[in-house]
Design a protein around this motif. Structure first.
Motif, PDB file in Angstrom:
ATOM      1  N   LEU A  98       0.816  -1.209   0.000  1.00 46.12           N
ATOM      2  CA  LEU A  98       0.000   0.000   0.000  1.00 46.12           C
ATOM      3  C   LEU A  98       0.851   1.262   0.000  1.00 46.12           C
ATOM      4  O   LEU A  98       0.614   2.184  -0.780  1.00 46.12           O
ATOM      5  CB  LEU A  98      -0.932  -0.001   1.218  1.00 46.12           C
ATOM      6  CG  LEU A  98      -1.781   1.256   1.414  1.00 46.12           C
ATOM      7  CD1 LEU A  98      -2.743   1.431   0.252  1.00 46.12           C
ATOM      8  CD2 LEU A  98      -2.550   1.185   2.738  1.00 46.12           C
ATOM      9  N   THR A  99       1.852   1.312   0.862  1.00 50.30           N
ATOM     10  CA  THR A  99       2.629   2.539   1.054  1.00 50.30           C
ATOM     11  C   THR A  99       4.000   2.507   0.384  1.00 50.30           C
ATOM     12  O   THR A  99       4.626   3.560   0.220  1.00 50.30           O
ATOM     13  CB  THR A  99       2.837   2.807   2.552  1.00 50.30           C
ATOM     14  OG1 THR A  99       3.597   1.720   3.116  1.00 50.30           O
ATOM     15  CG2 THR A  99       1.507   2.905   3.279  1.00 50.30           C
ATOM     16  N   GLY A 100       4.482   1.313   0.023  1.00 50.97           N
ATOM     17  CA  GLY A 100       5.820   1.197  -0.536  1.00 50.97           C
ATOM     18  C   GLY A 100       6.922   1.228   0.511  1.00 50.97           C
ATOM     19  O   GLY A 100       8.112   1.123   0.173  1.00 50.97           O
ATOM     20  N   ARG A 133      -7.720   8.235  15.731  1.00 48.36           N
ATOM     21  CA  ARG A 133      -8.978   8.327  14.978  1.00 48.36           C
ATOM     22  C   ARG A 133      -8.967   7.540  13.679  1.00 48.36           C
ATOM     23  O   ARG A 133      -9.819   7.751  12.813  1.00 48.36           O
ATOM     24  CB  ARG A 133      -9.329   9.795  14.671  1.00 48.36           C
ATOM     25  CG  ARG A 133      -9.467  10.681  15.889  1.00 48.36           C
ATOM     26  CD  ARG A 133      -9.747  12.129  15.540  1.00 48.36           C
ATOM     27  NE  ARG A 133     -11.059  12.299  14.960  1.00 48.36           N
ATOM     28  CZ  ARG A 133     -11.287  12.598  13.692  1.00 48.36           C
ATOM     29  NH1 ARG A 133     -10.271  12.753  12.865  1.00 48.36           N
ATOM     30  NH2 ARG A 133     -12.499  12.746  13.242  1.00 48.36           N
ATOM     31  N   PHE A 134      -8.041   6.608  13.497  1.00 43.01           N
ATOM     32  CA  PHE A 134      -7.993   5.886  12.228  1.00 43.01           C
ATOM     33  C   PHE A 134      -9.222   4.991  12.060  1.00 43.01           C
ATOM     34  O   PHE A 134      -9.774   4.876  10.967  1.00 43.01           O
ATOM     35  CB  PHE A 134      -6.712   5.054  12.142  1.00 43.01           C
ATOM     36  CG  PHE A 134      -6.563   4.323  10.842  1.00 43.01           C
ATOM     37  CD1 PHE A 134      -6.309   5.015   9.669  1.00 43.01           C
ATOM     38  CD2 PHE A 134      -6.706   2.943  10.783  1.00 43.01           C
ATOM     39  CE1 PHE A 134      -6.190   4.341   8.460  1.00 43.01           C
ATOM     40  CE2 PHE A 134      -6.589   2.264   9.580  1.00 43.01           C
ATOM     41  CZ  PHE A 134      -6.329   2.965   8.414  1.00 43.01           C
ATOM     42  N   ALA A 148      -5.932   5.557   1.630  1.00 40.70           N
ATOM     43  CA  ALA A 148      -5.338   6.783   1.082  1.00 40.70           C
ATOM     44  C   ALA A 148      -4.669   7.600   2.185  1.00 40.70           C
ATOM     45  O   ALA A 148      -3.620   8.213   1.970  1.00 40.70           O
ATOM     46  CB  ALA A 148      -6.418   7.612   0.385  1.00 40.70           C
ATOM     47  N   LEU A 149      -5.268   7.610   3.377  1.00 39.18           N
ATOM     48  CA  LEU A 149      -4.659   8.327   4.505  1.00 39.18           C
ATOM     49  C   LEU A 149      -3.323   7.705   4.882  1.00 39.18           C
ATOM     50  O   LEU A 149      -2.329   8.414   5.102  1.00 39.18           O
ATOM     51  CB  LEU A 149      -5.611   8.297   5.704  1.00 39.18           C
ATOM     52  CG  LEU A 149      -5.076   8.909   7.007  1.00 39.18           C
ATOM     53  CD1 LEU A 149      -4.747  10.382   6.815  1.00 39.18           C
ATOM     54  CD2 LEU A 149      -6.082   8.729   8.142  1.00 39.18           C
ATOM     55  N   LEU A 150      -3.259   6.379   4.938  1.00 42.44           N
ATOM     56  CA  LEU A 150      -2.000   5.697   5.262  1.00 42.44           C
ATOM     57  C   LEU A 150      -0.924   6.011   4.235  1.00 42.44           C
ATOM     58  O   LEU A 150       0.239   6.258   4.587  1.00 42.44           O
ATOM     59  CB  LEU A 150      -2.234   4.186   5.342  1.00 42.44           C
ATOM     60  CG  LEU A 150      -3.111   3.684   6.491  1.00 42.44           C
ATOM     61  CD1 LEU A 150      -3.385   2.197   6.332  1.00 42.44           C
ATOM     62  CD2 LEU A 150      -2.453   3.962   7.828  1.00 42.44           C
ATOM     63  N   GLY A 171       1.838  -2.572   9.825  1.00 42.86           N
ATOM     64  CA  GLY A 171       0.527  -3.101   9.476  1.00 42.86           C
ATOM     65  C   GLY A 171      -0.538  -2.268  10.171  1.00 42.86           C
ATOM     66  O   GLY A 171      -0.261  -1.605  11.173  1.00 42.86           O
ATOM     67  N   GLY A 172      -1.765  -2.310   9.669  1.00 42.78           N
ATOM     68  CA  GLY A 172      -2.821  -1.488  10.254  1.00 42.78           C
ATOM     69  C   GLY A 172      -2.433  -0.025  10.206  1.00 42.78           C
ATOM     70  O   GLY A 172      -2.012   0.492   9.167  1.00 42.78           O
TER      71      GLY A 172
END
Length: 519
Positions: A98-100, A133-134, A148-150, A171-172
């Motif tokens: 997701l983030t690379g 608040r995730f 997208a936030l991560l 993770g998470g």
């Protein structure tokens, strides 16, 4: 670019084969010519077929070598493709899709490398980040916005820290930042502040503007550390403490925190044994009418008589009970014991029992309360269930349904510690409430600050507006009692009336209060 113009492997092999094929006929012709010049005899006696074969030899060798080159080219291509595949799989194994960012496996590998080959003077630091608040973002805006936030957070972290640290995603909503070498505590604090500052500006995500914060737990890699789990365990303890701070913040793992963790672990270990050893007991603090000072009920307060540590107050062991899940059997015991004791008291004196949100997760809890009332022979109206607003965060629907069912059965419901935390007028509208208990912190403050006095006045007026009983906790002086009486409070609780009394002393207290009132 020159690579595009260089001949391929098969072409180079064909060229070599053609040269070699041309070299042999040339030798033969030269040798034959030399013999003719000196001996007038021909060595080969070239016939037409022989001459043709010699002439075609460069072609034959060129084609043969070309096939050999093509086989080698295929082998080289396969090896290159395999190497690329291995590199891609290795990258995917050690990086988050997701983030690379580097992932947990990469962190474990890197930490192991440090363990095995680091300088004795090195003391790397590890920062464990957890977002605020995730879960709310995922639940309210969708998992695509959460992803997208991560990704956006990963970009900000990399841009801000690429020169000083390496960023991982566990993770998470958890990230890890490692700082190699021997960074000072001051440098780590600067990095933590830099990270916290990254969350000051909202994130623009797929037509949504999202604000978030973070909490950071910090630990150093010590000489005795042999694995990633040891580091993360310490960082997680520090993170837990940091999450208790308002807003974004950070906390270092230190000796004091380690001692507190050890103490909590000891309590957690002893809790299960204490349940079976009958070490818990209840005390009861009276709640009286402000005008009459007649006892209306007693609040059941849980205590632990530890065989070695002595008397332990609930603020030390209730969090451990919630963490270990023992709050469910312990809370059920409190309800049953309180109902059993209250049934011995003269009506209408009742008992109030504190219930945490996790107890409502047990869908059988409401039926259990009903069975305790029936078993003790206590009228439902003499039992008050006290909940704090934090309970509503467990599952609003479950809490509302449970409270409504209890209230329909006749049990009273009190909102405890009102005025602190996230007090909301909407909770008074949305949940079935019979009583507001104003937190004890206001009792002293209202006598010292006009602002706090006005707050108490507002809360008491809220009670009147919603037609619920208002109880002020922590009353310790006649001045405080007069203050809340003038502002319309219904009930008072505190050391002015009495501290908590043992179960066997409740009847004596009731008789003493009645005699004093009669006199």
């Amino acid at each position: 670019m020159l690579k595009n113009f260089s001949p391929k492997i098969e072409q180079r092999y064909a060229l070599v084969g053609s040269v070699f094929g041309a070299f042999l006929p040339t030798i033969c012709v030269a040798a034959d010519q030399f013999l003719r010049d000196h001996t007038q005899a021909s060595l080969f006696g070239f016939s037409a077929p022989t001459a043709t074969a010699l002439a075609l030899m460069p072609v034959f060798f060129g084609v043969g070598f070309y096939e050999i080159g093509r086989s080698k080219a295929r082998l080289v291509a396969e090896l290159h493709q395999r190497r690329q595949t291995e590199q891609r799989l290795t990258h995917e194994a050690y990086h988050d899709r997701l983030t690379g960012l580097a992932n947990r496996f990469c962190l474990e590998r890197d930490i192991q490398a440090v363990v095995e080959g680091s300088d004795e003077d090195d003391r790397p630091a590890l920062l464990l980040l957890d977002l605020d608040r995730f879960k709310f973002v995922n639940d309210s805006l969708g998992h695509d916005v959460g992803d997208a936030l991560l990704a956006a957070i990963a970009v900000r972290l990399q841009r801000a820290l690429s020169a000083t640290a390496r960023v991982y995603r566990l993770g998470g909503d958890e990230f890890v930042v490692t700082i190699a070498g021997r960074p000072s505590e001051g440098k780590i604090e600067n990095v933590c502040r830099t990270i916290c500052d990254l969350f000051q500006d909202p994130f623009e995500l797929k037509r949504h503007r999202v604000s978030s914060g973070c909490s950071i737990g910090v630990t150093y890699m010590e000489a005795g550390d042999n694995s990633m789990s040891e580091l993360l365990k310490r960082a997680d303890v520090a993170l837990y403490e940091a999450k208790g701070m308002p807003g974004s913040g950070f906390r270092f793992f230190d000796a004091a925190l380690a001692a507190a963790v050890q103490a909590r672990a000891a309590i957690e270990h002893d809790l299960a044994r204490a349940m079976g050893a009958d070490e818990f007991f209840l005390e009861y603090q009276p709640i009286v009418g402000v005008e009459s000072r007649v006892v209306r009920s007693f609040e059941a307060l849980l205590r632990w008589r530890h065989p070695e540590k002595g008397r332990i107050m609930p603020d030390l062991f209730i969090p451990a009970a919630e963490k270990t899940g023992l709050i469910l059997p312990l809370g059920n015991w409190v309800v049953r014991e309180a109902c059993r004791e209250a049934a011995k008291w003269p009506a209408p004196a009742g008992v109030a029992v504190n219930v945490v949100g996790d107890q409502f997760k047990d869908r059988a809890f409401v039926d259990y309360v009903k069975s305790c009332l029936a078993e003790a022979g206590l009228a439902p109206g003499r039992l008050t269930i006290e909940v704090t607003e934090s309970a509503f965060s467990v599952d609003e629907t479950v809490i509302r349904e449970s409270l409504c069912e209890l209230r329909d059965h006749g049990v009273r419901v009190a909102l405890d510690d009102f005025g602190i935390g996230f007090s909301s007028i909407n909770n008074l509208r949305a949940f079935p409430i019979d009583q507001l208990k104003i937190d004890r912190s206001f009792a002293r403050a209202m006598m010292e600050s006009k602002r706090d006095a006005d707050l108490v006045d507002i809360i008491l007026k809220l009670g009147q507006t919603f037609q619920v009983t208002t109880t002020v906790e922590g009353i310790e002086s006649e001045g405080q009692l007069d203050f809340i009486r003038q502002r319309g409070a219904s009930e008072a609780q505190g050391f002015l009336i009495s501290g908590p009394v043992a179960a066997q002393d409740v009847m004596r207290f009731l008789l003493h209060t009645e005699n004093r009132r009669s006199a």
